[in-house]
Design a protein around this motif. Structure first.
Motif, PDB file in Angstrom:
ATOM      1  N   SER A  80       0.886  -1.114   0.001  1.00  0.00           N
ATOM      2  CA  SER A  80      -0.028  -0.073   0.025  1.00  0.00           C
ATOM      3  C   SER A  80       1.010   1.216  -0.239  1.00  0.00           C
ATOM      4  CB  SER A  80      -0.784   0.070   1.202  1.00  0.00           C
ATOM      5  OG  SER A  80      -1.678  -1.125   1.087  1.00  0.00           O
ATOM      6  N   VAL A  81       0.549   2.042  -0.805  1.00  0.00           N
ATOM      7  CA  VAL A  81       1.722   3.182  -0.853  1.00  0.00           C
ATOM      8  C   VAL A  81       0.711   4.609  -0.962  1.00  0.00           C
ATOM      9  CG1 VAL A  81       3.114   4.470  -2.758  1.00  0.00           C
ATOM     10  CG2 VAL A  81       2.854   1.809  -2.842  1.00  0.00           C
ATOM     11  N   PRO A  82       1.318   5.422   0.180  1.00  0.00           N
ATOM     12  CA  PRO A  82       0.790   6.940   0.091  1.00  0.00           C
ATOM     13  C   PRO A  82       1.435   7.675  -0.892  1.00  0.00           C
ATOM     14  CG  PRO A  82       2.276   6.389   1.900  1.00  0.00           C
ATOM     15  CD  PRO A  82       2.237   5.001   1.022  1.00  0.00           C
ATOM     16  N   MET A  83       0.676   8.971  -0.999  1.00  0.00           N
ATOM     17  CA  MET A  83       1.221   9.885  -2.299  1.00  0.00           C
ATOM     18  C   MET A  83       2.317  10.542  -1.358  1.00  0.00           C
ATOM     19  SD  MET A  83      -1.874  11.808  -4.074  1.00  0.00           S
ATOM     20  CE  MET A  83      -0.701  13.144  -4.298  1.00  0.00           C
ATOM     21  N   ASP A  84       2.184  10.771  -0.173  1.00  0.00           N
ATOM     22  CA  ASP A  84       3.237  11.503   0.677  1.00  0.00           C
ATOM     23  C   ASP A  84       3.938  10.524   1.645  1.00  0.00           C
ATOM     24  OD1 ASP A  84       2.495  14.370  -0.234  1.00  0.00           O
ATOM     25  OD2 ASP A  84       0.525  13.632   0.328  1.00  0.00           O
ATOM     26  N   GLU A  85       5.260  11.119   1.906  1.00  0.00           N
ATOM     27  CA  GLU A  85       6.111  10.350   2.959  1.00  0.00           C
ATOM     28  C   GLU A  85       5.318  10.797   4.371  1.00  0.00           C
ATOM     29  OE1 GLU A  85       8.927   8.615   2.552  1.00  0.00           O
ATOM     30  OE2 GLU A  85       8.569   8.699   0.831  1.00  0.00           O
ATOM     31  N   GLU A  86       5.346   9.724   5.078  1.00  0.00           N
ATOM     32  CA  GLU A  86       5.007   9.908   6.590  1.00  0.00           C
ATOM     33  C   GLU A  86       6.062  10.607   7.480  1.00  0.00           C
ATOM     34  OE1 GLU A  86       5.367   6.572   5.097  1.00  0.00           O
ATOM     35  OE2 GLU A  86       3.463   5.644   5.498  1.00  0.00           O
ATOM     36  N   GLU A  87       5.906  11.290   8.486  1.00  0.00           N
ATOM     37  CA  GLU A  87       6.850  11.731   9.378  1.00  0.00           C
ATOM     38  C   GLU A  87       6.912  10.848  10.523  1.00  0.00           C
ATOM     39  OE1 GLU A  87       7.266  15.654  12.326  1.00  0.00           O
ATOM     40  OE2 GLU A  87       5.384  15.383  11.221  1.00  0.00           O
ATOM     41  N   LYS A  88       8.398  10.464  10.656  1.00  0.00           N
ATOM     42  CA  LYS A  88       8.481   9.759  11.813  1.00  0.00           C
ATOM     43  C   LYS A  88       8.793  10.304  13.049  1.00  0.00           C
ATOM     44  CE  LYS A  88      10.807   5.960   9.127  1.00  0.00           C
ATOM     45  NZ  LYS A  88      11.843   5.091   8.895  1.00  0.00           N
ATOM     46  N   VAL A  89       7.926  10.020  14.357  1.00  0.00           N
ATOM     47  CA  VAL A  89       8.090  10.664  15.403  1.00  0.00           C
ATOM     48  C   VAL A  89       8.506   9.857  16.564  1.00  0.00           C
ATOM     49  CG1 VAL A  89       6.774  12.248  17.108  1.00  0.00           C
ATOM     50  CG2 VAL A  89       6.209  12.438  14.549  1.00  0.00           C
ATOM     51  N   VAL A  90       9.416   9.958  17.333  1.00  0.00           N
ATOM     52  CA  VAL A  90       9.781   9.248  18.331  1.00  0.00           C
ATOM     53  C   VAL A  90       8.714   9.398  19.562  1.00  0.00           C
ATOM     54  CG1 VAL A  90      11.443   8.895  20.297  1.00  0.00           C
ATOM     55  CG2 VAL A  90      12.162   9.516  17.841  1.00  0.00           C
ATOM     56  N   VAL A  91       8.202   8.304  19.919  1.00  0.00           N
ATOM     57  CA  VAL A  91       6.936   8.049  20.912  1.00  0.00           C
ATOM     58  C   VAL A  91       7.530   8.411  22.277  1.00  0.00           C
ATOM     59  CG1 VAL A  91       5.149   6.812  21.529  1.00  0.00           C
ATOM     60  CG2 VAL A  91       5.981   6.483  19.532  1.00  0.00           C
ATOM     61  N   ASP A  92       6.786   9.121  22.871  1.00  0.00           N
ATOM     62  CA  ASP A  92       7.117   9.420  24.414  1.00  0.00           C
ATOM     63  C   ASP A  92       5.783   8.897  25.217  1.00  0.00           C
ATOM     64  OD1 ASP A  92       7.338  10.309  27.070  1.00  0.00           O
ATOM     65  OD2 ASP A  92       7.526  12.571  26.585  1.00  0.00           O
ATOM     66  N   TYR A  93       5.813   7.687  25.637  1.00  0.00           N
ATOM     67  CA  TYR A  93       4.785   7.234  26.237  1.00  0.00           C
ATOM     68  C   TYR A  93       4.419   7.797  27.616  1.00  0.00           C
ATOM     69  CZ  TYR A  93       5.022   3.509  22.492  1.00  0.00           C
ATOM     70  OH  TYR A  93       5.030   2.704  21.573  1.00  0.00           O
ATOM     71  N   SER A  94       5.182   8.320  28.184  1.00  0.00           N
ATOM     72  CA  SER A  94       4.926   9.138  29.440  1.00  0.00           C
ATOM     73  C   SER A  94       3.815  10.305  29.252  1.00  0.00           C
ATOM     74  CB  SER A  94       6.073   9.654  30.169  1.00  0.00           C
ATOM     75  OG  SER A  94       6.553  10.682  29.540  1.00  0.00           O
ATOM     76  N   ARG A  95       3.910  10.857  28.166  1.00  0.00           N
ATOM     77  CA  ARG A  95       2.745  11.716  27.748  1.00  0.00           C
ATOM     78  C   ARG A  95       1.597  11.091  27.010  1.00  0.00           C
ATOM     79  NH1 ARG A  95       4.821  16.964  28.313  1.00  0.00           N
ATOM     80  NH2 ARG A  95       7.085  17.150  29.047  1.00  0.00           N
ATOM     81  N   ASP A  96       1.351   9.919  26.852  1.00  0.00           N
ATOM     82  CA  ASP A  96       0.409   9.280  26.061  1.00  0.00           C
ATOM     83  C   ASP A  96      -0.723   8.813  26.961  1.00  0.00           C
ATOM     84  OD1 ASP A  96      -1.345   7.927  24.473  1.00  0.00           O
ATOM     85  OD2 ASP A  96       0.231   6.531  23.610  1.00  0.00           O
ATOM     86  N   PRO A  97      -1.900   9.713  26.770  1.00  0.00           N
ATOM     87  CA  PRO A  97      -3.128   9.379  27.759  1.00  0.00           C
ATOM     88  C   PRO A  97      -3.648   7.950  27.424  1.00  0.00           C
ATOM     89  CG  PRO A  97      -3.644  10.868  25.597  1.00  0.00           C
ATOM     90  CD  PRO A  97      -2.128  10.842  25.875  1.00  0.00           C
ATOM     91  N   LEU A  98      -3.366   7.185  26.435  1.00  0.00           N
ATOM     92  CA  LEU A  98      -3.812   5.858  26.542  1.00  0.00           C
ATOM     93  C   LEU A  98      -3.130   5.017  27.437  1.00  0.00           C
ATOM     94  CD1 LEU A  98      -5.619   4.138  24.592  1.00  0.00           C
ATOM     95  CD2 LEU A  98      -3.549   3.345  23.290  1.00  0.00           C
ATOM     96  N   LEU A  99      -1.813   5.590  28.047  1.00  0.00           N
ATOM     97  CA  LEU A  99      -1.141   4.964  29.021  1.00  0.00           C
ATOM     98  C   LEU A  99      -1.355   5.448  30.359  1.00  0.00           C
ATOM     99  CD1 LEU A  99       2.152   3.825  27.127  1.00  0.00           C
ATOM    100  CD2 LEU A  99       0.048   2.505  27.614  1.00  0.00           C
ATOM    101  N   ASN A 100      -1.492   6.690  30.472  1.00  0.00           N
ATOM    102  CA  ASN A 100      -1.530   7.396  31.844  1.00  0.00           C
ATOM    103  C   ASN A 100      -2.882   7.863  32.135  1.00  0.00           C
ATOM    104  OD1 ASN A 100      -1.685   9.872  30.278  1.00  0.00           O
ATOM    105  ND2 ASN A 100       0.454   9.977  30.217  1.00  0.00           N
TER     106      ASN A 100
END
Length: 288
Positions: free
Chosen positions: A221-241
């Protein structure tokens, strides 16, 4: 009523050149596929490169534009010729992935005629997801049909279904108690993917529905545009905290799985995303 014979001749020249170009590509593909059939596996890469030489027939461009606009999707050509070329290249890359090494050798292993496989291209607008998920409406580990199993990642789903390191958040949920999801494992994927408003061209082959052959995930599956890679900071992720947020999101995912299974009356393998707390289903297929 008169007409310009020079313009008319020029139009015919263009049509003839397009036909000759298409003929040359088809002719080259036939030669390469013959080499492949004789055991020259280097031909796979040459076939993919040859598919990328295809020019878009005007009829296809017109029909694609009509369908995309009627579906509320942006037409790449409205942003200039370069954007359309990006889209057309992405479409060709999906077609070309029929001849990637993993897919080709998988069909050989399963004793399937590779020529039997047909490739369609689905066109979808990308939702810049907060989270992406995969649901199995029957727990694949235990075979428990009363229990949903799902995995969730931050951002787009490519880090979940693609070859990205790390674990996703995993959970189970009883279908008769959707408000009480149970987390099984916490995420460790270091990277999340995000993207601007864009279009993705997704593979849809009959190989994904053949008995005894798991074709899903083998084609691109090929997107038209490049995805941006972001380093995840799980300490700020509401799904975890944030327990309330986590319960709401996971219950919504499980609820979507139950509803889709009831609609199709069979266990389902479902992909989707979460954006601003809303569930968007990308695709569903029978769970194998």
């Amino acid at each position: 009523m008169g007409f310009d014979i020079t313009t008319l001749a020029s139009d015919w020249d263009v049509k003839i050149l397009r036909a000759l170009s298409a003929f040359r590509v088809v002719e080259k593909l036939q030669i390469l596929k013959k080499k492949l059939g004789e055991g020259d596996f280097d031909a796979l890469g040459e076939i993919r490169q040859t598919v990328l030489q295809l020019a878009a027939p005007p009829e296809l461009v017109k029909e694609l534009k009509t369908k995309m606009l009627s579906s509320g999707m942006p037409w790449p050509g409205d942003e200039g010729e370069q954007r359309w070329e990006q889209a057309w290249t992405a479409i060709k890359k999906v077609w070309a992935s029929k001849w990637n090494e993993r897919a080709y050798f998988s069909t050989r292993k399963a004793k399937l005629d590779h020529e039997y496989l047909c490739m369609a291209v689905l066109v979808q607008e990308i939702i810049n997801a907060d989270y992406a998920f995969v649901i199995h409406t029957t727990n694949p580990s235990s075979g428990d049909s009363s229990e949903i199993y799902a995995e969730v990642v931050k951002g787009l789903g490519e880090t979940l279904v693609g070859a990205y390191p790390g674990r996703a958040l995993s959970f189970i949920c009883k279908k008769n108690n959707l408000s009480s999801p149970q987390v099984l494992g916490y995420p460790s994927k270091p990277i999340a993917l995000f993207i601007r408003r864009s279009i993705i061209f997704r593979s849809d082959s009959n190989g994904e529905d053949l008995e005894g052959y798991a074709g899903a995930g083998l084609y691109d599956s090929v997107p038209m545009d490049e995805e941006e890679k972001v380093v995840v900071d799980y300490s700020r992720d509401p799904l975890l905290n944030d327990g309330k947020f986590q319960q709401s999101i996971l219950s919504s995912i499980a609820g979507a799985g139950k509803a889709i299974e009831e609609l199709y009356r069979s266990p389902q393998d479902i992909e989707g995303v979460i954006r601003d707390g809303k569930v968007y289903v990308v695709q569903t297929r029978p769970q194998m």
